[in-house]
Design a protein around this motif. Structure first.
Motif, PDB file in Angstrom:
ATOM      1  N   LYS A 216       0.839  -1.198   0.000  1.00 39.17           N
ATOM      2  CA  LYS A 216       0.000   0.000   0.000  1.00 39.17           C
ATOM      3  C   LYS A 216       0.878   1.254   0.000  1.00 39.17           C
ATOM      4  N   GLU A 217       1.904   1.254   0.848  1.00 41.04           N
ATOM      5  CA  GLU A 217       2.808   2.405   0.902  1.00 41.04           C
ATOM      6  C   GLU A 217       3.499   2.614  -0.441  1.00 41.04           C
ATOM      7  N   LYS A 218       3.898   1.491  -1.036  1.00 44.72           N
ATOM      8  CA  LYS A 218       4.633   1.607  -2.296  1.00 44.72           C
ATOM      9  C   LYS A 218       3.755   2.168  -3.422  1.00 44.72           C
ATOM     10  N   TYR A 219       2.555   1.599  -3.578  1.00 45.33           N
ATOM     11  CA  TYR A 219       1.794   2.011  -4.772  1.00 45.33           C
ATOM     12  C   TYR A 219       1.140   3.385  -4.613  1.00 45.33           C
ATOM     13  N   THR A 220       0.848   3.777  -3.365  1.00 44.91           N
ATOM     14  CA  THR A 220       0.183   5.082  -3.190  1.00 44.91           C
ATOM     15  C   THR A 220       1.145   6.258  -3.330  1.00 44.91           C
ATOM     16  N   TYR A 242      -6.021   5.602  -0.569  1.00 44.60           N
ATOM     17  CA  TYR A 242      -6.640   4.295  -0.407  1.00 44.60           C
ATOM     18  C   TYR A 242      -8.156   4.437  -0.218  1.00 44.60           C
ATOM     19  N   GLY A 243      -8.553   5.400   0.616  1.00 42.87           N
ATOM     20  CA  GLY A 243      -9.965   5.633   0.918  1.00 42.87           C
ATOM     21  C   GLY A 243     -10.758   6.135  -0.284  1.00 42.87           C
ATOM     22  N   MET A 244     -10.141   6.978  -1.113  1.00 46.45           N
ATOM     23  CA  MET A 244     -10.835   7.470  -2.316  1.00 46.45           C
ATOM     24  C   MET A 244     -11.131   6.302  -3.255  1.00 46.45           C
ATOM     25  N   THR A 277      -3.133  -5.047  -3.015  1.00 44.92           N
ATOM     26  CA  THR A 277      -2.987  -4.742  -1.587  1.00 44.92           C
ATOM     27  C   THR A 277      -4.036  -5.503  -0.779  1.00 44.92           C
ATOM     28  N   GLU A 278      -5.249  -5.497  -1.273  1.00 44.13           N
ATOM     29  CA  GLU A 278      -6.330  -6.207  -0.603  1.00 44.13           C
ATOM     30  C   GLU A 278      -6.147  -7.723  -0.663  1.00 44.13           C
ATOM     31  N   ASP A 357       6.422  -6.632  -2.370  1.00 42.57           N
ATOM     32  CA  ASP A 357       7.001  -5.462  -3.047  1.00 42.57           C
ATOM     33  C   ASP A 357       6.619  -5.369  -4.511  1.00 42.57           C
ATOM     34  N   ARG A 358       5.835  -6.333  -4.986  1.00 38.92           N
ATOM     35  CA  ARG A 358       5.417  -6.303  -6.391  1.00 38.92           C
ATOM     36  C   ARG A 358       4.143  -7.130  -6.521  1.00 38.92           C
ATOM     37  N   ILE A 359       3.453  -6.944  -7.633  1.00 42.40           N
ATOM     38  CA  ILE A 359       2.208  -7.687  -7.847  1.00 42.40           C
ATOM     39  C   ILE A 359       2.507  -9.041  -8.483  1.00 42.40           C
ATOM     40  N   ASN A 360       1.953 -10.111  -7.923  1.00 38.91           N
ATOM     41  CA  ASN A 360       1.961 -11.390  -8.628  1.00 38.91           C
ATOM     42  C   ASN A 360       0.699 -11.410  -9.495  1.00 38.91           C
ATOM     43  N   TYR A 361       0.850 -11.001 -10.742  1.00 39.95           N
ATOM     44  CA  TYR A 361      -0.305 -10.915 -11.635  1.00 39.95           C
ATOM     45  C   TYR A 361      -0.908 -12.282 -11.944  1.00 39.95           C
ATOM     46  N   ARG A 362      -0.101 -13.344 -11.782  1.00 43.52           N
ATOM     47  CA  ARG A 362      -0.563 -14.682 -12.151  1.00 43.52           C
ATOM     48  C   ARG A 362      -1.181 -15.443 -10.984  1.00 43.52           C
ATOM     49  N   ARG A 363      -1.421 -14.752  -9.880  1.00 43.66           N
ATOM     50  CA  ARG A 363      -1.963 -15.451  -8.706  1.00 43.66           C
ATOM     51  C   ARG A 363      -3.359 -16.003  -8.976  1.00 43.66           C
ATOM     52  N   ALA A 364      -3.684 -17.105  -8.270  1.00 45.05           N
ATOM     53  CA  ALA A 364      -5.048 -17.639  -8.337  1.00 45.05           C
ATOM     54  C   ALA A 364      -5.926 -16.933  -7.304  1.00 45.05           C
TER      55      ALA A 364
END
Ligand SMILES: *[C@@H]1O[C@H](CO)[C@@H](O)[C@H](O)[C@H]1NC(C)=O
Ligand SMILES: *[C@@H]1O[C@H](CO)[C@@H](O)[C@H](O)[C@H]1NC(C)=O
Ligand SMILES: *[C@@H]1O[C@H](CO)[C@@H](O)[C@H](O)[C@H]1NC(C)=O
Ligand SMILES: *[C@@H]1O[C@H](CO)[C@@H](O)[C@H](O)[C@H]1NC(C)=O
Ligand SMILES: *[C@@H]1O[C@H](CO)[C@@H](O)[C@H](O)[C@H]1NC(C)=O
Ligand SMILES: *[C@@H]1O[C@H](CO)[C@@H](O)[C@H](O)[C@H]1NC(C)=O
Ligand SMILES: *[C@@H]1O[C@H](CO)[C@@H](O)[C@H](O)[C@H]1NC(C)=O
Ligand SMILES: *[C@@H]1O[C@H](CO)[C@@H](O)[C@H](O)[C@H]1NC(C)=O
Length: 478
Positions: A216-220, A242-244, A277-278, A357-364
């Motif tokens: 969350k800190e990284k992407y915001t 995050y709230g917006m 993040t969620e 620290d990064r998105i796992n785009y391939r996650r199930a």
């Protein structure tokens, strides 16, 4: 994209792939992006078609029984989200005298007012009632050849109870043929309730916050810099951003649309980062990263599988039960579904599948597919005759938000189904995985008396027959 685009209620409810929302500029691209489908636990109900296998039963098959576990429909913000993200942002907007009308992408704030106030927290919205009623109609269409259930079960909170009532209104033909049975959300119920995590001392509702705040800190950070460049006096913080983004979901289910969903304000990549993040939070809170998840989820699956396989004449054709967002994902863990490591990777490395620290785009593991408002998990018993290449007989199938979920440990039936013998074996494996020292009472560290590791509300006459529903909706604010 123009800021005048409308996220209308019709679109919201049909969850169409909003073709006009985002498109790449090149000749061959048909890139599309709808933020409402990336909002995890605050997404309006939609069917993600993940995977895309057909929701229809395989050729020659007919459902002969089914059981549903359903999260309550859309609410006007939960207590934690309201206090932590929404209210602080809203009160800053109200307090600061900023001429928003001149500020690109934020000019709507000049005459925007908060869609929710403190006394409306946790209540089902008008969209929520509609979502639940529509699911009742859908279930009727899907199972029109089966007996309507005489009871719908729900945990006792107002938002789950009212969701159950709304579903019944869409489901029953004549008034008052179906009752709603309320199951108390006790802290000492053991596994015998629709909210067993509340009776599990080892479960903490804040699990996963620390891990998710890393990403969350990284992407915001870059979004904060961009918006503070536009409106330095506002001093946008991480929680404001995050709230917006969360407001896009809540405002959509309260007003039918929200200017915060605009892709000029937050880009598709911003939404994917919010979603991830969620997903990290839910992984540690109710998913494969939480040691108690499977033990808390197993009793519902075990009890349900027994009901469906039973030959007892008093069994109902259909079982529908309402709960909160925590239980369905825990049941998915108990069933081994949406497992990031299913096709390789060792179970003790499952946390590495959700890097911070990064998105796992391939996650199930995608919360948007698993727990939007009204998210529902179904187990069906099918009677198949004349499915070419398969014996006539009994088969089982699992659906999440109408998308069939093949069971990796049992794939011997037509389509995504599994034979009765295979299903029994698979069930036994899951029960063994989450029993005894790995069962509810032990894993949860229960210290109160009379805990139980199994769920018996569906067969226990002590829970009573519930109460009739009636067509009348009480007044409500949204
Ligand atoms: C906004 O003003 C109200 C009333 O003066 C105050 O209670 C509140 O703390 C302020 N909020 C912010 C974020 O400044
Ligand atoms: C901006 O907000 C943060 C967090 O509330 C605060 O620490 C900081 O002092 C603020 N900066 C300005 C310039 O107001
Ligand atoms: C997830 O998949 C891995 C690899 O197949 C398996 O070892 C592990 O038991 C699975 N986790 C659960 C909870 O089923
Ligand atoms: C994943 O992380 C959680 C939280 O730190 C921990 O309780 C759990 O044991 C970890 N799971 C594995 C398989 O290492
Ligand atoms: C399965 O379907 C066949 C053919 O329609 C029917 O004869 C049989 O009674 C059904 N069995 C069950 C258990 O519903
Ligand atoms: C536990 O169950 C027993 C037998 O049903 C009952 O007598 C006792 O009061 C229960 N104790 C608690 C703490 O609920
Ligand atoms: C599983 O279901 C069976 C049959 O209803 C029951 O006897 C058993 O106690 C249950 N076990 C668990 C762990 O829920
Ligand atoms: C519930 O309904 C059944 C069947 O109609 C009836 O036999 C039973 O007495 C009812 N139980 C209660 C507590 O009203």
């Amino acid at each position: 994209m123009s800021s005048g685009q409308s996220y209308s209620l019709g679109r919201l409810l049909k969850a169409l792939p909003l073709a006009s929302l985002a498109s790449a500029a090149t000749l061959n691209s048909n890139y599309k992006f709808n933020p409402l489908e990336h909002l995890g636990g605050v997404a309006p109900y939609f069917e993600s078609q993940d995977p895309q296998a057909s929701p229809d039963v395989p050729q020659g098959c007919k459902a002969s029984r089914a059981a549903y576990l359903v999260r309550h429909a859309a609410i006007a913000a939960n207590d934690f989200d309201y206090e932590t993200y929404l209210e602080p942002f809203v009160s800053k907007v109200e307090n600061k005298t900023i001429d928003w009308s001149k500020i690109p992408t934020l000019n709507f704030l000049a005459d925007w007012s908060a869609p929710v106030s403190e006394e409306e927290e946790e209540l089902l919205t008008r969209v929520g009632r509609l979502e639940a009623t529509r699911l009742g109609v859908d279930l009727f269409f899907r199972y029109s050849h089966l007996k309507l259930p005489s009871k719908v079960y729900t945990s006792s909170a107002e938002r789950t109870y009212k969701s159950a009532q709304s579903l019944v209104r869409g489901f029953e033909f004549d008034d008052n043929t179906m009752n709603v049975v309320s199951i108390y959300e006790g802290k000492q119920s053991g596994a015998d309730s629709l909210t067993p995590y509340k009776a599990c001392p080892a479960y903490s509702s804040s699990a996963g916050s620390d891990e998710s705040s890393v990403y969350k800190e990284k992407y915001t950070k870059p979004i904060m810099a961009r918006l503070n460049d536009l409106a330095p006096e506002f001093n946008f913080t991480m929680n404001d951003i995050y709230g917006m983004m969360e407001m896009c979901g809540y405002e959509s289910v309260i007003r039918g649309k929200s200017p915060f969903c605009d892709l000029d304000l937050f880009s598709p990549d911003d939404w994917l980062a919010w979603e991830y993040t969620e997903d990290v939070r839910y992984h540690y809170n109710v998913g494969y990263g939480n040691e108690v998840a499977g033990a808390v989820g197993l009793p519902w699956f075990n009890a349900t599988a027994s009901l469906l396989m039973s030959e007892a004449p008093e069994a109902e054709d259909l079982y529908v039960s309402f709960t909160h967002r925590e239980l369905p994902p825990m049941v998915l863990v108990a069933m081994g579904l949406f497992n990031n490591s299913a096709y390789g990777g060792s179970p003790d490395k499952v946390n590495e599948t959700m890097p911070l620290d990064r998105i796992n785009y391939r996650r199930a593991w995608k919360a948007s597919s698993i727990l939007p408002f009204l998210s529902n998990l179904a187990v069906e018993r099918l009677n198949c005759t004349g499915s070419y290449g398969y014996d006539d007989g009994e088969y089982y199938r699992v659906l999440v938000n109408s998308a069939p979920q093949p069971l990796d440990a049992c794939a011997d039936g037509p389509g995504t189904t599994c034979s009765r013998a295979g299903f029994e074996k698979y069930l036994q494996e899951r029960v063994d995985m989450f029993s005894g020292p790995n069962g509810f009472s032990e894993k949860c560290g229960v210290s109160y008396k009379n805990s139980t590791d199994s769920l018996s509300i569906y067969t226990d006459s002590g829970v009573g027959n519930g109460t009739i529903v009636g067509k009348r909706h009480e007044n409500y604010r949204f």
